[in-house]
Design an enzyme around this catalytic site. Structure first.
Site, short mmCIF file in Angstrom:
data_model
loop_
_atom_site.label_atom_id
_atom_site.label_comp_id
_atom_site.label_asym_id
_atom_site.label_seq_id
_atom_site.Cartn_x
_atom_site.Cartn_y
_atom_site.Cartn_z
N TYR A 1 35.36 47.07 46.05
CA TYR A 1 35.93 48.12 45.22
C TYR A 1 34.82 48.91 44.56
O TYR A 1 33.64 48.52 44.61
CB TYR A 1 36.87 47.53 44.16
CG TYR A 1 36.18 46.88 42.98
CD1 TYR A 1 35.45 45.71 43.13
CD2 TYR A 1 36.26 47.44 41.70
CE1 TYR A 1 34.83 45.11 42.04
CE2 TYR A 1 35.64 46.85 40.61
CZ TYR A 1 34.93 45.68 40.79
OH TYR A 1 34.30 45.10 39.72
N ARG B 1 27.53 53.44 47.12
CA ARG B 1 27.53 51.99 46.87
C ARG B 1 28.73 51.34 47.57
O ARG B 1 28.61 50.24 48.13
CB ARG B 1 27.56 51.69 45.37
CG ARG B 1 27.50 50.19 45.09
CD ARG B 1 27.34 49.89 43.62
NE ARG B 1 28.49 50.34 42.85
CZ ARG B 1 28.54 50.33 41.52
NH1 ARG B 1 27.49 49.94 40.81
NH2 ARG B 1 29.62 50.75 40.88
N HIS C 1 40.31 32.18 58.34
CA HIS C 1 39.14 32.58 57.56
C HIS C 1 38.26 33.60 58.28
O HIS C 1 37.81 34.57 57.68
CB HIS C 1 38.29 31.36 57.18
CG HIS C 1 38.91 30.53 56.09
ND1 HIS C 1 40.07 29.83 56.26
CD2 HIS C 1 38.51 30.32 54.82
CE1 HIS C 1 40.37 29.20 55.14
NE2 HIS C 1 39.44 29.48 54.23
N LYS D 1 29.83 44.79 45.61
CA LYS D 1 30.89 44.94 44.61
C LYS D 1 32.22 44.48 45.19
O LYS D 1 33.07 45.28 45.57
CB LYS D 1 30.95 46.39 44.10
CG LYS D 1 31.67 46.53 42.76
CD LYS D 1 31.32 47.82 42.08
CE LYS D 1 32.15 48.08 40.84
NZ LYS D 1 32.05 47.06 39.81
N GLU E 1 23.27 39.76 33.81
CA GLU E 1 24.07 40.95 33.47
C GLU E 1 25.37 40.51 32.83
O GLU E 1 25.61 39.30 32.66
CB GLU E 1 24.34 41.79 34.72
CG GLU E 1 25.19 41.06 35.77
CD GLU E 1 25.59 41.94 36.95
OE1 GLU E 1 25.55 43.17 36.83
OE2 GLU E 1 25.97 41.36 37.98
N LEU F 1 24.58 43.50 39.79
CA LEU F 1 25.11 44.62 40.56
C LEU F 1 24.20 45.82 40.27
O LEU F 1 23.78 46.01 39.13
CB LEU F 1 26.55 44.94 40.12
CG LEU F 1 27.17 46.12 40.86
CD1 LEU F 1 27.61 45.69 42.26
CD2 LEU F 1 28.33 46.70 40.09
#
Ligand code: PDD
Length: 298
Positions: free
Chosen positions: A33, A52, A102, A148, A181, A206
């Site tokens: 996302y 990104r 999977h 992300k 972070e 990130l």
């Protein structure tokens, strides 16, 4: 006014917008996302966010659902249909729908694309100037936090820990005692010597778009930039601490685990950088072209 979401080629009222229960995003968090700030009805740094997103997709070998320019059109249309002037746009892409297994589906399936937009909470804006409080939590995430992905359970648990402690954000601290972070933001300090310090992109972080833009902004402000990780003790001894993200921009950190940072109030550097970031941020032109209904993978 009912909110509108884009799902696989259609703009739908939120109540009717749905994905399949065999979607791999639901089954495996096999999805990525990105979150883009909307300011004055325009997308902030959309090129960097979409780049990104493309990188996240590439790292996981999820097919790109549509071209970047088509995706830009869809996002602007969702923002427009939801009458969002100031808020956030969310883009989510999953590997698609397939019987649960999977390994990647063979043959491959079409990715699922969902785009939503909402107005930002006034509380976020107020905190941006007043500041937030932070708690620390042990780093428990996987090694690829540079992607992300929607696989955010450690971040969810960290944020819940913050909430239960009466704080706003949680900082992930590695086994070496150094801060990586926040649960949804990058972490910064301004040392007593006046250095601006944040973790390098080689660390467990990130690669925040706001982080990258702020590094450019700070360079024009004559600040000394140092990309390295810092300890909690160092943050407490710092002049200031703050976080950055598309949702918080630059937001001062007033305390960590209940102990004040600096004088315990919002710092001057954070305020200056926040103003400079807002002044500098590149904003894409508002969309004025034809509606993108039905475009893409629908
Ligand atoms: N989060 N680190 C993490 C773990 C994040 O989730 C985010 C953003 C950031 C800051 O990145 P950027 O400056 O590009 O927003 C750093 C978004 C806002 C979210 O999940 O809502």
């Amino acid at each position: 006014m009912s909110r509108i979401a884009y799902v696989n080629g259609r703009y739908l009222p939120l109540a009717e917008a749905a994905v399949h229960i065999e979607d791999r995003g639901f089954q495996f968090a096999d999805a990525v996302y990105d979150v883009i700030e909307v300011r004055g009805g325009r997308l902030v740094e959309d090129e960097r966010h979409l780049a990104r997103l493309g990188r996240s997709l590439g790292e996981l070998r999820i097919a790109t659902p549509m071209t970047v320019s088509a995706l830009g059109v869809v996002i602007r249309e969702v923002v427009r249909r939801n009458h969002v002037r100031d808020g956030l746009a969310y883009v989510q892409v999953t590997r698609g729908v397939a019987p649960r297994d999977h390994a990647f589906p063979v043959p491959s399936v079409r990715p699922t694309l969902v785009v939503t937009a909402r107005r930002s909470k006034p509380a976020v804006k107020i905190k941006g100037e007043a500041g937030i409080t932070v708690v620390t939590v042990p780093e428990t995430r996987w090694a690829r936090v540079d992607i992300k992905t929607v696989s955010l359970l450690p971040n969810v648990l960290a944020r819940q820990a913050a909430r239960e402690a009466g704080a706003n954000e949680a900082w992930f601290v590695g086994a070496d005692g150094l801060v990586n972070e926040g649960s949804s933001s990058n972490a910064w300090i301004v040392t007593a010597a006046g250095e601006l310090v944040t973790a390098p992109t080689t660390a467990m972080i990130l690669r925040g778009v706001t982080r990258a833009v702020l590094l450019e902004v700070a360079a024009t402000q004559g600040l000394t930039l140092v990309e390295r990780r810092f300890s909690v003790a160092e943050a407490l001894a710092a002049r200031e601490a703050f976080i950055t993200s598309a949702t918080s921009l630059v937001t001062p950190v007033l305390s960590i685990d209940g102990a004040p940072v600096g004088n315990g109030g919002p710092g001057a550097t954070a305020a200056t950088l926040r103003a400079a970031l807002i002044a500098r941020t590149r904003v894409a032109p508002a969309w004025g072209g034809p509606v993108a209904q039905g475009s893409g993978i629908g």
